[in-house]
Design a protein around this motif. Structure first.
Motif, PDB file in Angstrom:
ATOM      1  N   GLN A 124      23.268 -30.416  16.923  1.00  0.00           N
ATOM      2  CA  GLN A 124      23.997 -29.667  17.952  1.00  0.00           C
ATOM      3  C   GLN A 124      25.497 -29.713  17.684  1.00  0.00           C
ATOM      4  O   GLN A 124      26.189 -28.705  17.786  1.00  0.00           O
ATOM      5  CB  GLN A 124      23.699 -30.223  19.339  1.00  0.00           C
ATOM      6  CG  GLN A 124      24.434 -29.489  20.440  1.00  0.00           C
ATOM      7  CD  GLN A 124      24.120 -30.036  21.818  1.00  0.00           C
ATOM      8  OE1 GLN A 124      23.212 -30.832  21.995  1.00  0.00           O
ATOM      9  NE2 GLN A 124      24.880 -29.608  22.798  1.00  0.00           N
ATOM     10  N   GLU A 125      25.983 -30.881  17.334  1.00  0.00           N
ATOM     11  CA  GLU A 125      27.400 -31.010  17.039  1.00  0.00           C
ATOM     12  C   GLU A 125      27.778 -30.162  15.817  1.00  0.00           C
ATOM     13  O   GLU A 125      28.816 -29.499  15.827  1.00  0.00           O
ATOM     14  CB  GLU A 125      27.744 -32.474  16.802  1.00  0.00           C
ATOM     15  CG  GLU A 125      29.233 -32.718  16.628  1.00  0.00           C
ATOM     16  CD  GLU A 125      29.543 -34.191  16.530  1.00  0.00           C
ATOM     17  OE1 GLU A 125      29.862 -34.780  17.584  1.00  0.00           O
ATOM     18  OE2 GLU A 125      29.459 -34.737  15.414  1.00  0.00           O
ATOM     19  N   ALA A 126      26.934 -30.170  14.798  1.00  0.00           N
ATOM     20  CA  ALA A 126      27.202 -29.359  13.604  1.00  0.00           C
ATOM     21  C   ALA A 126      27.246 -27.874  13.954  1.00  0.00           C
ATOM     22  O   ALA A 126      28.103 -27.135  13.448  1.00  0.00           O
ATOM     23  CB  ALA A 126      26.149 -29.629  12.530  1.00  0.00           C
ATOM     24  N   ALA A 127      26.345 -27.439  14.813  1.00  0.00           N
ATOM     25  CA  ALA A 127      26.327 -26.039  15.238  1.00  0.00           C
ATOM     26  C   ALA A 127      27.603 -25.688  16.003  1.00  0.00           C
ATOM     27  O   ALA A 127      28.175 -24.604  15.809  1.00  0.00           O
ATOM     28  CB  ALA A 127      25.093 -25.764  16.085  1.00  0.00           C
ATOM     29  N   GLU A 128      28.046 -26.586  16.863  1.00  0.00           N
ATOM     30  CA  GLU A 128      29.273 -26.352  17.625  1.00  0.00           C
ATOM     31  C   GLU A 128      30.493 -26.320  16.705  1.00  0.00           C
ATOM     32  O   GLU A 128      31.402 -25.509  16.908  1.00  0.00           O
ATOM     33  CB  GLU A 128      29.437 -27.419  18.701  1.00  0.00           C
ATOM     34  CG  GLU A 128      28.415 -27.301  19.814  1.00  0.00           C
ATOM     35  CD  GLU A 128      28.460 -28.470  20.791  1.00  0.00           C
ATOM     36  OE1 GLU A 128      29.346 -29.344  20.676  1.00  0.00           O
ATOM     37  OE2 GLU A 128      27.585 -28.511  21.671  1.00  0.00           O
ATOM     38  N   LEU A 129      30.498 -27.176  15.705  1.00  0.00           N
ATOM     39  CA  LEU A 129      31.593 -27.158  14.730  1.00  0.00           C
ATOM     40  C   LEU A 129      31.601 -25.838  13.966  1.00  0.00           C
ATOM     41  O   LEU A 129      32.657 -25.225  13.786  1.00  0.00           O
ATOM     42  CB  LEU A 129      31.477 -28.335  13.764  1.00  0.00           C
ATOM     43  CG  LEU A 129      31.856 -29.708  14.310  1.00  0.00           C
ATOM     44  CD1 LEU A 129      31.416 -30.808  13.348  1.00  0.00           C
ATOM     45  CD2 LEU A 129      33.353 -29.792  14.577  1.00  0.00           C
ATOM     46  N   ALA A 130      30.407 -25.406  13.525  1.00  0.00           N
ATOM     47  CA  ALA A 130      30.297 -24.159  12.774  1.00  0.00           C
ATOM     48  C   ALA A 130      30.713 -22.956  13.613  1.00  0.00           C
ATOM     49  O   ALA A 130      31.309 -22.002  13.097  1.00  0.00           O
ATOM     50  CB  ALA A 130      28.870 -23.981  12.255  1.00  0.00           C
ATOM     51  N   ALA A 131      30.409 -23.001  14.889  1.00  0.00           N
ATOM     52  CA  ALA A 131      30.754 -21.896  15.789  1.00  0.00           C
ATOM     53  C   ALA A 131      32.213 -21.952  16.232  1.00  0.00           C
ATOM     54  O   ALA A 131      32.710 -21.012  16.859  1.00  0.00           O
ATOM     55  CB  ALA A 131      29.839 -21.912  17.010  1.00  0.00           C
ATOM     56  N   GLY A 132      32.870 -23.047  15.935  1.00  0.00           N
ATOM     57  CA  GLY A 132      34.257 -23.194  16.339  1.00  0.00           C
ATOM     58  C   GLY A 132      34.437 -23.566  17.797  1.00  0.00           C
ATOM     59  O   GLY A 132      35.539 -23.466  18.335  1.00  0.00           O
ATOM     60  N   THR A 133      33.359 -24.017  18.436  1.00  0.00           N
ATOM     61  CA  THR A 133      33.449 -24.380  19.854  1.00  0.00           C
ATOM     62  C   THR A 133      33.711 -25.872  20.061  1.00  0.00           C
ATOM     63  O   THR A 133      33.846 -26.309  21.197  1.00  0.00           O
ATOM     64  CB  THR A 133      32.161 -23.980  20.598  1.00  0.00           C
ATOM     65  OG1 THR A 133      31.039 -24.632  19.981  1.00  0.00           O
ATOM     66  CG2 THR A 133      31.963 -22.466  20.569  1.00  0.00           C
ATOM     67  N   LEU A 134      33.781 -26.610  18.980  1.00  0.00           N
ATOM     68  CA  LEU A 134      34.079 -28.035  19.066  1.00  0.00           C
ATOM     69  C   LEU A 134      35.224 -28.364  18.129  1.00  0.00           C
ATOM     70  O   LEU A 134      35.197 -28.003  16.943  1.00  0.00           O
ATOM     71  CB  LEU A 134      32.842 -28.875  18.691  1.00  0.00           C
ATOM     72  CG  LEU A 134      33.012 -30.391  18.694  1.00  0.00           C
ATOM     73  CD1 LEU A 134      33.280 -30.907  20.112  1.00  0.00           C
ATOM     74  CD2 LEU A 134      31.782 -31.076  18.112  1.00  0.00           C
ATOM     75  N   ASP A 135      36.214 -29.035  18.651  1.00  0.00           N
ATOM     76  CA  ASP A 135      37.346 -29.478  17.851  1.00  0.00           C
ATOM     77  C   ASP A 135      36.834 -30.533  16.866  1.00  0.00           C
ATOM     78  O   ASP A 135      36.195 -31.514  17.281  1.00  0.00           O
ATOM     79  CB  ASP A 135      38.398 -30.081  18.782  1.00  0.00           C
ATOM     80  CG  ASP A 135      39.653 -30.547  18.065  1.00  0.00           C
ATOM     81  OD1 ASP A 135      39.592 -30.856  16.853  1.00  0.00           O
ATOM     82  OD2 ASP A 135      40.697 -30.624  18.730  1.00  0.00           O
ATOM     83  N   PRO A 136      37.102 -30.380  15.576  1.00  0.00           N
ATOM     84  CA  PRO A 136      36.640 -31.378  14.589  1.00  0.00           C
ATOM     85  C   PRO A 136      37.083 -32.797  14.910  1.00  0.00           C
ATOM     86  O   PRO A 136      36.386 -33.754  14.573  1.00  0.00           O
ATOM     87  CB  PRO A 136      37.255 -30.886  13.275  1.00  0.00           C
ATOM     88  CG  PRO A 136      37.440 -29.425  13.475  1.00  0.00           C
ATOM     89  CD  PRO A 136      37.778 -29.251  14.942  1.00  0.00           C
ATOM     90  N   ASP A 137      38.212 -32.949  15.592  1.00  0.00           N
ATOM     91  CA  ASP A 137      38.675 -34.283  15.969  1.00  0.00           C
ATOM     92  C   ASP A 137      37.778 -34.931  17.024  1.00  0.00           C
ATOM     93  O   ASP A 137      37.840 -36.139  17.233  1.00  0.00           O
ATOM     94  CB  ASP A 137      40.109 -34.227  16.490  1.00  0.00           C
ATOM     95  CG  ASP A 137      41.108 -33.914  15.390  1.00  0.00           C
ATOM     96  OD1 ASP A 137      40.798 -34.179  14.207  1.00  0.00           O
ATOM     97  OD2 ASP A 137      42.196 -33.408  15.724  1.00  0.00           O
ATOM     98  N   CYS A 138      36.963 -34.116  17.688  1.00  0.00           N
ATOM     99  CA  CYS A 138      36.062 -34.629  18.732  1.00  0.00           C
ATOM    100  C   CYS A 138      34.645 -34.883  18.209  1.00  0.00           C
ATOM    101  O   CYS A 138      33.792 -35.393  18.940  1.00  0.00           O
ATOM    102  CB  CYS A 138      36.002 -33.651  19.904  1.00  0.00           C
ATOM    103  SG  CYS A 138      37.583 -33.475  20.745  1.00  0.00           S
ATOM    104  N   ALA A 139      34.392 -34.526  16.971  1.00  0.00           N
ATOM    105  CA  ALA A 139      33.064 -34.713  16.382  1.00  0.00           C
ATOM    106  C   ALA A 139      32.874 -36.177  16.016  1.00  0.00           C
ATOM    107  O   ALA A 139      33.741 -36.787  15.386  1.00  0.00           O
ATOM    108  CB  ALA A 139      32.906 -33.834  15.148  1.00  0.00           C
ATOM    109  N   CYS A 140      31.740 -36.752  16.434  1.00  0.00           N
ATOM    110  CA  CYS A 140      31.529 -38.172  16.164  1.00  0.00           C
ATOM    111  C   CYS A 140      30.079 -38.520  15.809  1.00  0.00           C
ATOM    112  O   CYS A 140      29.801 -39.644  15.405  1.00  0.00           O
ATOM    113  CB  CYS A 140      31.956 -38.998  17.369  1.00  0.00           C
ATOM    114  SG  CYS A 140      30.974 -38.658  18.849  1.00  0.00           S
ATOM    115  N   MET A 141      29.162 -37.585  15.968  1.00  0.00           N
ATOM    116  CA  MET A 141      27.739 -37.913  15.823  1.00  0.00           C
ATOM    117  C   MET A 141      27.377 -38.415  14.424  1.00  0.00           C
ATOM    118  O   MET A 141      26.616 -39.375  14.303  1.00  0.00           O
ATOM    119  CB  MET A 141      26.871 -36.720  16.212  1.00  0.00           C
ATOM    120  CG  MET A 141      26.956 -36.343  17.678  1.00  0.00           C
ATOM    121  SD  MET A 141      26.397 -37.651  18.781  1.00  0.00           S
ATOM    122  CE  MET A 141      24.644 -37.564  18.526  1.00  0.00           C
TER     123      MET A 141
END
Length: 133
Positions: free
Chosen positions: A15-32
């Motif tokens: 889910q996090e990878a999908a959000e990163l790919a879609a640009g809906t998650l700031d990479p600095d907030c990715a932690c999974m």
């Protein structure tokens, strides 16, 4: 069979990878991926594989063997946690692992509440004797 915590953790990674790919998650907030590295997932699954296989040989009436299986899975998970600097399993992961052990035993016909009462424990104390995580 009860859903493994690792399945949930992998879903969070996807889910996090999908959000990163879609640009809906700031990479600095990715932690999974950092929280659940591939090695941790594989090691945890290997421990749970052994536990599930062992449960196939148990009967509901064999308290000693049931507790021995729980002890072995908990000690093996302790080793996984230790190999990851004692921070592999935080509060949420601990709760998921304990619930998984309980549900898996229940699915094999073990009345966990009765088992723990017979041994002077609360239901949620099943793993406490051996658990370091």
């Amino acid at each position: 069979m009860a859903e493994r915590p690792t399945t949930n953790w992998r879903s969070g990674i996807a889910q996090e990878a999908a959000e990163l790919a879609a640009g809906t998650l700031d990479p600095d907030c990715a932690c999974m991926v950092e929280l659940f590295p591939r090695e941790l997932l594989l090691e945890t699954d290997a421990v749970l594989d052994v536990f599930e296989a062992e449960l196939l040989t148990l009967t509901e009436e064999d308290d000693a063997r049931i507790f021995a299986a729980v002890e072995r899975v908990v000690l093996a998970l302790n080793a996984v946690n230790e190999a990851h600097d004692d921070c592999a399993f935080e509060t949420d992961e601990r709760e998921q692992l304990c619930a998984y052990i309980d549900r898996t035993l229940t699915e094999r016909g073990v009345d966990v509440a009765s088992l723990t009462v017979r041994h002077g424990l609360g239901r949620h104390e099943l793993t406490d004797r051996w658990r370091d995580w």
